[in-house]
Scaffold this motif. Sequence first.
Motif, PDB file in Angstrom:
ATOM      1  N   ILE A  65       8.453 -14.083   5.569  1.00  0.00           N
ATOM      2  CA  ILE A  65       7.502 -14.997   4.921  1.00  0.00           C
ATOM      3  C   ILE A  65       8.218 -16.293   4.550  1.00  0.00           C
ATOM      4  N   ALA A  66       9.454 -16.146   4.058  1.00  0.00           N
ATOM      5  CA  ALA A  66      10.218 -17.322   3.640  1.00  0.00           C
ATOM      6  C   ALA A  66      10.531 -18.240   4.820  1.00  0.00           C
ATOM      7  N   SER A  67      10.666 -17.647   5.990  1.00  0.00           N
ATOM      8  CA  SER A  67      11.066 -18.460   7.142  1.00  0.00           C
ATOM      9  C   SER A  67       9.890 -19.243   7.730  1.00  0.00           C
ATOM     10  N   LEU A  68       8.696 -18.930   7.290  1.00  0.00           N
ATOM     11  CA  LEU A  68       7.530 -19.599   7.882  1.00  0.00           C
ATOM     12  C   LEU A  68       7.141 -20.849   7.103  1.00  0.00           C
ATOM     13  N   SER A  69       6.804 -21.859   7.817  1.00  0.00           N
ATOM     14  CA  SER A  69       6.380 -23.083   7.142  1.00  0.00           C
ATOM     15  C   SER A  69       5.392 -23.848   8.025  1.00  0.00           C
ATOM     16  N   SER A  70       4.238 -24.050   7.495  1.00  0.00           N
ATOM     17  CA  SER A  70       3.215 -24.793   8.231  1.00  0.00           C
ATOM     18  C   SER A  70       2.398 -25.576   7.210  1.00  0.00           C
ATOM     19  N   PRO A  71       1.862 -26.735   7.597  1.00  0.00           N
ATOM     20  CA  PRO A  71       1.101 -27.526   6.622  1.00  0.00           C
ATOM     21  C   PRO A  71      -0.116 -26.789   6.076  1.00  0.00           C
ATOM     22  N   TYR A  72      -0.571 -25.761   6.780  1.00  0.00           N
ATOM     23  CA  TYR A  72      -1.809 -25.108   6.355  1.00  0.00           C
ATOM     24  C   TYR A  72      -1.614 -23.688   5.836  1.00  0.00           C
ATOM     25  N   ILE A  73      -0.384 -23.340   5.554  1.00  0.00           N
ATOM     26  CA  ILE A  73      -0.184 -22.069   4.860  1.00  0.00           C
ATOM     27  C   ILE A  73       0.487 -22.363   3.519  1.00  0.00           C
ATOM     28  N   VAL A  74       0.229 -21.487   2.569  1.00  0.00           N
ATOM     29  CA  VAL A  74       0.768 -21.708   1.220  1.00  0.00           C
ATOM     30  C   VAL A  74       2.297 -21.733   1.299  1.00  0.00           C
ATOM     31  N   GLU A  75       2.854 -22.731   0.673  1.00  0.00           N
ATOM     32  CA  GLU A  75       4.310 -22.915   0.714  1.00  0.00           C
ATOM     33  C   GLU A  75       5.009 -21.770  -0.021  1.00  0.00           C
ATOM     34  N   VAL A 116     -16.840 -28.061   7.121  1.00  0.00           N
ATOM     35  CA  VAL A 116     -16.640 -26.704   7.640  1.00  0.00           C
ATOM     36  C   VAL A 116     -15.764 -26.745   8.901  1.00  0.00           C
ATOM     37  N   CYS A 117     -16.012 -27.738   9.755  1.00  0.00           N
ATOM     38  CA  CYS A 117     -15.209 -27.842  10.978  1.00  0.00           C
ATOM     39  C   CYS A 117     -13.755 -28.184  10.649  1.00  0.00           C
ATOM     40  N   LYS A 118     -13.574 -29.034   9.652  1.00  0.00           N
ATOM     41  CA  LYS A 118     -12.195 -29.370   9.247  1.00  0.00           C
ATOM     42  C   LYS A 118     -11.484 -28.113   8.748  1.00  0.00           C
ATOM     43  N   TRP A 119     -12.156 -27.365   7.901  1.00  0.00           N
ATOM     44  CA  TRP A 119     -11.549 -26.136   7.372  1.00  0.00           C
ATOM     45  C   TRP A 119     -11.277 -25.134   8.499  1.00  0.00           C
ATOM     46  N   LEU A 120     -12.250 -25.007   9.400  1.00  0.00           N
ATOM     47  CA  LEU A 120     -12.063 -24.067  10.514  1.00  0.00           C
ATOM     48  C   LEU A 120     -10.820 -24.453  11.319  1.00  0.00           C
ATOM     49  N   THR A 121     -10.708 -25.744  11.634  1.00  0.00           N
ATOM     50  CA  THR A 121      -9.566 -26.210  12.424  1.00  0.00           C
ATOM     51  C   THR A 121      -8.260 -25.914  11.697  1.00  0.00           C
ATOM     52  N   GLN A 122      -8.222 -26.220  10.404  1.00  0.00           N
ATOM     53  CA  GLN A 122      -6.984 -26.008   9.655  1.00  0.00           C
ATOM     54  C   GLN A 122      -6.656 -24.518   9.553  1.00  0.00           C
ATOM     55  N   LEU A 123      -7.691 -23.700   9.390  1.00  0.00           N
ATOM     56  CA  LEU A 123      -7.449 -22.249   9.333  1.00  0.00           C
ATOM     57  C   LEU A 123      -6.950 -21.727  10.675  1.00  0.00           C
ATOM     58  N   LEU A 124      -7.526 -22.256  11.752  1.00  0.00           N
ATOM     59  CA  LEU A 124      -7.070 -21.818  13.074  1.00  0.00           C
ATOM     60  C   LEU A 124      -5.626 -22.234  13.304  1.00  0.00           C
ATOM     61  N   LEU A 125      -5.276 -23.440  12.838  1.00  0.00           N
ATOM     62  CA  LEU A 125      -3.880 -23.883  12.978  1.00  0.00           C
ATOM     63  C   LEU A 125      -2.952 -22.948  12.199  1.00  0.00           C
ATOM     64  N   ALA A 126      -3.400 -22.552  11.006  1.00  0.00           N
ATOM     65  CA  ALA A 126      -2.584 -21.646  10.191  1.00  0.00           C
ATOM     66  C   ALA A 126      -2.436 -20.288  10.880  1.00  0.00           C
ATOM     67  N   VAL A 127      -3.569 -19.759  11.355  1.00  0.00           N
ATOM     68  CA  VAL A 127      -3.532 -18.429  11.986  1.00  0.00           C
ATOM     69  C   VAL A 127      -2.748 -18.487  13.301  1.00  0.00           C
ATOM     70  N   GLN A 270     -11.896 -33.575  17.431  1.00  0.00           N
ATOM     71  CA  GLN A 270     -11.762 -34.687  16.479  1.00  0.00           C
ATOM     72  C   GLN A 270     -11.109 -34.217  15.184  1.00  0.00           C
ATOM     73  N   TYR A 271     -11.340 -32.969  14.830  1.00  0.00           N
ATOM     74  CA  TYR A 271     -10.748 -32.439  13.599  1.00  0.00           C
ATOM     75  C   TYR A 271      -9.274 -32.120  13.818  1.00  0.00           C
ATOM     76  N   LEU A 272      -8.984 -31.721  15.034  1.00  0.00           N
ATOM     77  CA  LEU A 272      -7.598 -31.438  15.400  1.00  0.00           C
ATOM     78  C   LEU A 272      -6.795 -32.737  15.386  1.00  0.00           C
ATOM     79  N   ALA A 273      -7.418 -33.779  15.914  1.00  0.00           N
ATOM     80  CA  ALA A 273      -6.730 -35.078  15.964  1.00  0.00           C
ATOM     81  C   ALA A 273      -6.413 -35.576  14.552  1.00  0.00           C
ATOM     82  N   ALA A 274      -7.265 -35.189  13.596  1.00  0.00           N
ATOM     83  CA  ALA A 274      -7.054 -35.653  12.221  1.00  0.00           C
ATOM     84  C   ALA A 274      -6.138 -34.707  11.441  1.00  0.00           C
ATOM     85  N   SER A 275      -5.676 -33.657  12.101  1.00  0.00           N
ATOM     86  CA  SER A 275      -4.867 -32.676  11.374  1.00  0.00           C
ATOM     87  C   SER A 275      -3.392 -33.068  11.375  1.00  0.00           C
TER      88      SER A 275
END
Length: 570
Positions: A65-75, A116-127, A270-275
């Motif tokens: 868990i410590a080794s993982l770092s992404s803008p969309y997962i809890v630090e 909703v699309c922004k959240w979906l995109t960010q969640l998909l990036l996290a997952v 478009q949401y991905l581009a803004a991520s």
Amino acid sequence: MEGGRGSEEQEEAYEVEEQIGRGAFGSAFLVLHKVERKRYVMKRIRLTKQTEKFQRTAYQEMALIASLSSPYIVEYRDGWVDKGSSVCIVTGYCEGGDMANKIKKARGMLFSEERVCKWLTQLLLAVDYLHSNRVLHRDLKCSNIFLTKDDDIRLGDFGLAKLLNAEDLASSVVGTPKYMCPEILADIPYGYKSDIWSLGCCMFEIAAHRPAFRAPDMQGLINKINRSSIAPMPTIYSSSLKRLIKCMLRKNPEHRPTASELLRDPHLQQYLAASWTPSPQYLPIKPNNNNIQEKQRIRRSWDFHVGRINRDAEAGEGAVRQSENFDQLVRKNSVSPFNESTNELLEIDPINHDEIKRIDPGSSNISVLDPEDKEKDNHYDSCILSVDIADEKEKPEDNGRNGVKMVVASDTTKQNEESERIFKSSLEVENNIVGSKDEETQCAPPVTCNKKEEDSVTISVSKRTKAGDSDEIAGVAEETSSISTVTHPHGENTHGDWESLNLIQQRANALESLLELCAQLLQQERLEELAGVLRPFGEEAVSSRETAIWLTKSLMSVPKFGSDQVALHK
Ligand SMILES: Nc1ncnc2c1ncn2[C@@H]1O[C@H](COP(=O)(O)OP(=O)(O)OP(=O)(O)O)[C@@H](O)[C@H]1O
């Protein structure tokens, strides 16, 4: 991450401000880092297994868990095993709280499509980030999705489920049955696609403000989950968004797309581009082959499509100039098939919406992603058909008016002159409920940009409805619907078969989408809008009879396929 004395020192670095939670597995505290003066959340998870082996596993998990770092997962900030009885994990504090609370506080006011699309995109990036690092979340639910003060997603509590013993986990599943996936019910191990299912449940809940699966009793719930029978989503959302959510909730895990496949969907670009991580790996479009003539043809179509070429000149006699609104609409809802800086033709590589036959990399708990499998993802042929009900509230001149606009367009099909005659004409109808009526008929260029598809049909319907300025919308305010895509992996079928199949599929989808829309308008008694949608098929334009004859003929003239070759769009 040490036990004993080291862990005490680590713990002393924080001052507990308040206890913010107490669950089956432990407690959560809001803490202040004494030196940084920054807030964190400290979770203390009781270890049910006290064996040395299990403690070692706990350390390994924490290290992961410590080794993982992404803008969309809890630090992750810190972690230790506390005197051998519990694991402490310190993570970033998300001021926006969790999604379950956000939904509760909204009290039925639906979130906008964009949000909703922004959240979906960010969640998909996290997952996708977790899955690419071979980590399963295992406990994806709205209360584990956090929001920053800027309304961005931070996915939390990933990997923690592994620290809990099987009985605890089983009881937690029973405790939150609405997130159970069919494979868990069928005793198939939890895998990557199970996370996708859970994400689908979360997205449904975020969109609809109610669980995807609901029943008065457990048996009813299990039946619904097993049938993947979900309630309709609110009509304010585009069918593209609804389709994305629905395909995450396919019963068969193999048929659910991966997070990265979902991220390549044109609707999310478009949401991905803004991520924060607009990685080219998620682009739905890829460099094409060297067929220069073909590139030029598509370039010309595209320029025409977005109005760079004079439509009147291109369309020839009988064409009527399209309204400014139409141009704006087309541009707004189109993804360019070209890399605009290099002028390179790109190829749409959408998710296989219906029948992706992949081996679920997560069929065992944690398994290696097959790089060849990733490669295969890039080799889907595609064609696009769309019925778009687009939000036009941004246009000042349309403010507060209601109306329907419909465009029917098709590329030429060499095989079918009749279809060309009917569908080469593009129809635009504006039916303004409040005031002026304005009808125009116009030839329009093809919208599809797949080099292999000579024939394409695009029906695009835009609908203006009164929308408030508020980000949270009550009731029907906007819809942007659907890009239905039929795809197939190379080599599974002969090329000719697939072309015909795609053609039929497009037509069937076009008709289905149109009928769905009409039924919806009728049900909501929006008769004037319904009239606007159907007007192009009236006497003066394309007659419904001709359309029916054409569709029947084209459906009857296609070769027969084995059922295993047919990828049906749902
Ligand atoms: N990183 C965080 N930032 C902000 N709030 C958080 C964070 N982590 C947890 N919380 C909040 O703390 C409270 C307790 O969280 P915790 O995860 O312990 O419990 P839970 O979500 O209620 O239960 P569980 O996740 O075990 O089902 C919740 O209200 C949650 O929203």
